[in-house]
Motif scaffolding. Structure first.
Motif, short mmCIF file in Angstrom:
data_model
loop_
_atom_site.label_atom_id
_atom_site.label_comp_id
_atom_site.label_asym_id
_atom_site.label_seq_id
_atom_site.Cartn_x
_atom_site.Cartn_y
_atom_site.Cartn_z
N PHE A 45 0.84 -1.18 0.00
CA PHE A 45 0.00 0.00 0.00
C PHE A 45 0.88 1.24 0.00
O PHE A 45 2.06 1.18 0.31
CB PHE A 45 -0.96 0.01 1.19
CG PHE A 45 -0.31 -0.02 2.54
CD1 PHE A 45 0.17 1.15 3.12
CD2 PHE A 45 -0.18 -1.21 3.24
CE1 PHE A 45 0.77 1.12 4.37
CE2 PHE A 45 0.41 -1.24 4.49
CZ PHE A 45 0.88 -0.08 5.06
N LYS A 48 -0.47 7.95 1.87
CA LYS A 48 -0.80 9.23 1.24
C LYS A 48 -1.10 10.26 2.31
O LYS A 48 -1.40 9.91 3.45
CB LYS A 48 -2.03 9.07 0.33
CG LYS A 48 -1.84 8.08 -0.79
CD LYS A 48 -0.87 8.60 -1.81
CE LYS A 48 -0.84 7.71 -3.04
NZ LYS A 48 -0.08 8.31 -4.12
N TRP A 64 -3.65 8.67 5.05
CA TRP A 64 -4.45 7.52 4.64
C TRP A 64 -3.57 6.58 3.84
O TRP A 64 -2.44 6.92 3.47
CB TRP A 64 -5.68 7.95 3.83
CG TRP A 64 -5.41 8.60 2.51
CD1 TRP A 64 -5.31 8.00 1.29
CD2 TRP A 64 -5.20 10.00 2.26
NE1 TRP A 64 -5.06 8.91 0.30
CE2 TRP A 64 -5.00 10.15 0.87
CE3 TRP A 64 -5.17 11.13 3.07
CZ2 TRP A 64 -4.76 11.38 0.27
CZ3 TRP A 64 -4.93 12.36 2.46
CH2 TRP A 64 -4.74 12.48 1.10
N GLU A 66 -3.56 3.86 0.42
CA GLU A 66 -4.23 3.46 -0.81
C GLU A 66 -3.58 2.19 -1.33
O GLU A 66 -2.36 2.04 -1.23
CB GLU A 66 -4.13 4.55 -1.88
CG GLU A 66 -4.97 5.76 -1.59
CD GLU A 66 -4.94 6.78 -2.72
OE1 GLU A 66 -4.38 6.50 -3.80
OE2 GLU A 66 -5.49 7.88 -2.51
N TYR A 67 -4.40 1.29 -1.85
CA TYR A 67 -3.90 0.05 -2.42
C TYR A 67 -4.86 -0.42 -3.50
O TYR A 67 -6.02 -0.02 -3.53
CB TYR A 67 -3.71 -1.03 -1.35
CG TYR A 67 -4.93 -1.26 -0.49
CD1 TYR A 67 -5.86 -2.24 -0.83
CD2 TYR A 67 -5.16 -0.49 0.64
CE1 TYR A 67 -6.99 -2.45 -0.04
CE2 TYR A 67 -6.29 -0.68 1.42
CZ TYR A 67 -7.20 -1.66 1.07
OH TYR A 67 -8.31 -1.86 1.83
N TRP A 73 -8.62 1.22 -7.05
CA TRP A 73 -7.89 1.70 -5.88
C TRP A 73 -8.83 1.88 -4.71
O TRP A 73 -9.94 2.37 -4.86
CB TRP A 73 -7.19 3.03 -6.20
CG TRP A 73 -5.99 2.83 -7.06
CD1 TRP A 73 -5.94 2.90 -8.43
CD2 TRP A 73 -4.68 2.49 -6.63
NE1 TRP A 73 -4.67 2.62 -8.86
CE2 TRP A 73 -3.87 2.37 -7.78
CE3 TRP A 73 -4.11 2.27 -5.39
CZ2 TRP A 73 -2.53 2.05 -7.71
CZ3 TRP A 73 -2.77 1.95 -5.31
CH2 TRP A 73 -1.99 1.84 -6.46
N LYS A 75 -9.11 3.49 -0.72
CA LYS A 75 -8.54 4.48 0.18
C LYS A 75 -9.12 4.23 1.58
O LYS A 75 -10.33 4.11 1.73
CB LYS A 75 -8.90 5.88 -0.29
CG LYS A 75 -8.50 6.97 0.67
CD LYS A 75 -9.01 8.33 0.20
CE LYS A 75 -8.76 9.37 1.28
NZ LYS A 75 -9.30 10.67 0.93
N ASN A 76 -8.23 4.15 2.58
CA ASN A 76 -8.66 4.00 3.97
C ASN A 76 -7.89 5.00 4.84
O ASN A 76 -6.66 5.00 4.86
CB ASN A 76 -8.41 2.59 4.49
CG ASN A 76 -9.24 1.55 3.79
OD1 ASN A 76 -8.72 0.65 3.15
ND2 ASN A 76 -10.56 1.66 3.88
#
Length: 188
Positions: A45, A48, A64, A66-67, A73, A75-76
């Motif tokens: 991941f 960001k 956060w 992203e993967y 993609w 985002k978490n």
């Protein structure tokens, strides 16, 4: 770990490392992990961020991950740091915090890859001395891992295939039957 680390736990772990090393700026109003934790199942991941002035006061550092998953993609959020200050010096301090978070986070993740590896399967080879080599192949499915195992057994005497979700390994030998075994759960 016996389960995937969450985004909340990652933020708190890196924040604790920064505190232990004295790398948290004194100007922080708060640092808080996401209130919606998500399990991190893959180590591939990207961390960001957005470092910017707030709409009404201070400076925010949003973080956060992203993967890529399935067809897109994901985002978490992991957390946010905030200061009420808005001077040039405060912006530099927050930029330093961002740099330290990335540096310490990357070091932590690289030192604990297995805690972030919960999908697919890994294939390890063993040299002629019977020792596991330092590299492996990561495959997105058990089917791909077993195909890679067959390919590698043409070159190497022994191969292990690990299911990352269950943490179980199966050993294979060239010209021999598969043997089930408890090779440990370190995987890497």
């Amino acid at each position: 770990m016996d389960r995937p680390m969450t985004t909340q736990e990652l933020f708190n772990r890196i924040s604790d490392i920064l505190k232990e090393k004295g790398k948290m700026p004194d100007i922080l109003d708060y640092g808080i992990a996401t209130s919606e934790p998500v399990p991190i199942r893959i180590y591939e991941f990207e961390l960001k961020n957005n470092l910017d002035y707030g709409g009404s006061e201070g400076i925010y550092l949003d973080l956060w991950i992203e993967y890529f998953e399935d067809d897109g993609w994901v985002k978490n959020d992991i957390g946010i740091f905030k200061t009420l200050e808005d001077s040039r010096e405060a912006m530099h301090a927050m930029a330093g915090l961002l740099a330290d978070f990335i540096i310490e986070g990357t070091a932590y993740i690289n030192a604990n890859l297995d805690d972030f590896t919960w999908t697919g399967a890994d294939v390890y080879v063993f040299g002629g001395d019977g020792e596991r080599t330092d590299w492996c192949y990561s495959c997105n499915s058990m089917e791909n891992a077993l195909e890679k195992k067959d390919e590698l057994l043409k070159k190497y005497p022994q191969v292990a295939v690990r299911d990352n979700a269950t943490r179980k390994e199966r050993m294979f030998w060239r010209q021999a039957e598969e043997k089930e075994g408890a090779m440990g759960t370190d995987g890497g």
